[in-house]
Design a protein around this motif. Structure first.
Motif, PDB file in Angstrom:
ATOM      1  N   LEU A 237      81.320  97.820 105.933  1.00 58.82           N
ATOM      2  CA  LEU A 237      80.075  98.453 106.383  1.00 58.82           C
ATOM      3  C   LEU A 237      79.590  99.503 105.381  1.00 58.82           C
ATOM      4  O   LEU A 237      78.393  99.591 105.102  1.00 58.82           O
ATOM      5  N   LYS A 238      80.520 100.287 104.837  1.00 54.21           N
ATOM      6  CA  LYS A 238      80.143 101.281 103.823  1.00 54.21           C
ATOM      7  C   LYS A 238      79.580 100.605 102.580  1.00 54.21           C
ATOM      8  O   LYS A 238      78.598 101.068 102.000  1.00 54.21           O
ATOM      9  N   PHE A 239      80.200  99.506 102.170  1.00 52.08           N
ATOM     10  CA  PHE A 239      79.716  98.754 101.018  1.00 52.08           C
ATOM     11  C   PHE A 239      78.300  98.229 101.272  1.00 52.08           C
ATOM     12  O   PHE A 239      77.416  98.353 100.424  1.00 52.08           O
ATOM     13  N   ILE A 240      78.086  97.678 102.454  1.00 51.49           N
ATOM     14  CA  ILE A 240      76.767  97.134 102.804  1.00 51.49           C
ATOM     15  C   ILE A 240      75.730  98.251 102.857  1.00 51.49           C
ATOM     16  O   ILE A 240      74.607  98.094 102.369  1.00 51.49           O
ATOM     17  N   GLU A 241      76.103  99.384 103.435  1.00 51.14           N
ATOM     18  CA  GLU A 241      75.185 100.527 103.500  1.00 51.14           C
ATOM     19  C   GLU A 241      74.774 100.966 102.090  1.00 51.14           C
ATOM     20  O   GLU A 241      73.605 101.254 101.835  1.00 51.14           O
ATOM     21  N   LYS A 242      75.735 100.983 101.179  1.00 51.78           N
ATOM     22  CA  LYS A 242      75.448 101.348  99.788  1.00 51.78           C
ATOM     23  C   LYS A 242      74.506 100.319  99.147  1.00 51.78           C
ATOM     24  O   LYS A 242      73.561 100.679  98.455  1.00 51.78           O
TER      25      LYS A 242
ATOM     26  N   ALA B  76      71.029 100.916 100.479  1.00 52.26           N
ATOM     27  CA  ALA B  76      70.454 102.138  99.899  1.00 52.26           C
ATOM     28  C   ALA B  76      69.982 101.900  98.464  1.00 52.26           C
ATOM     29  O   ALA B  76      68.963 102.445  98.040  1.00 52.26           O
ATOM     30  N   GLU B  77      70.723 101.070  97.740  1.00 50.47           N
ATOM     31  CA  GLU B  77      70.372 100.770  96.346  1.00 50.47           C
ATOM     32  C   GLU B  77      69.422  99.572  96.225  1.00 50.47           C
ATOM     33  O   GLU B  77      69.094  99.154  95.123  1.00 50.47           O
ATOM     34  N   LYS B  78      69.013  99.028  97.376  1.00 52.87           N
ATOM     35  CA  LYS B  78      68.101  97.885  97.442  1.00 52.87           C
ATOM     36  C   LYS B  78      68.600  96.698  96.613  1.00 52.87           C
ATOM     37  O   LYS B  78      67.826  96.018  95.936  1.00 52.87           O
TER      38      LYS B  78
END
Length: 186
Positions: free
Chosen positions: A90-95, A98-100
């Protein structure tokens, strides 16, 4: 190419409008930063619990919450790894969001690696599978029932490539992200 068959019914259209209206309300809501953090935390814990529970994970909501808070719990290692892995993914996906960054085969395999770390042999993590897979229902005292048989392993790389192409194409065609998410989940 991946070409899902779906029909935009009145019920689906109604639900899409309801989602859009709810999103508008949420976007306009004056939520204090502390409340937003609390709501986000609760959503992540619930999502992690329910998503891993579907896969047979035995941890309860309190145990998932403890792992989210980086606390130790007494539970089988596999269950702990599954929850921690899901949280890392989930953290990886959120990043990525955020970085599009675009969803690519490489990204999908990275998510697979994160989710399966220490639950599969390392040579299987982050790679296409080489064998068959099944979803089986086992009930005490009854014979097991195969609910789903995955596609032939040799076809998986092409199927994933087609799916990624469809995702890119869905943006160009301006297909509702809610529909795309539902199709992707299915």
């Amino acid at each position: 190419m991946f070409n899902p068959k779906y029909k935009l019914t009145n019920e689906i259209l109604h639900d899409l409008i309801a989602v859009a209206e709810t999103k508008g309300i949420v976007d306009r809501a004056k939520i204090l930063p502390q409340q937003e953090i609390k709501l986000r935390r609760q959503a992540i814990i619930r999502m992690t619990h329910h998503s891993t529970e579907i896969e047979g994970n035995q941890l309860n909501m309190g145990q998932v919450e403890a792992l989210y808070a980086h606390k130790k719990i007494d539970a089988p290692d596999r269950d702990i790894y599954e929850v921690k892995n899901y949280l890392h993914a989930l953290k990886f996906i959120e990043k990525m969001v955020a970085e599009k960054q675009a969803i690519t085969e490489k990204v999908i395999l990275k998510i697979h690696q994160l989710v399966t770390d220490k639950t599969l042999p390392p040579h299987h993590c982050g790679h296409y599978r080489s064998g068959s897979i099944y979803v089986v229902r086992r009930r005490f005292g009854m014979s097991q029932e195969t609910l789903y048989t995955g596609p032939d392993a040799k076809k998986v790389p092409k199927l994933v490539a087609d799916f990624v192409d469809w995702l890119k194409d869905s943006e160009k065609k301006e297909i509702s992200p809610v529909l795309v998410a539902g199709i992707a989940h299915l």
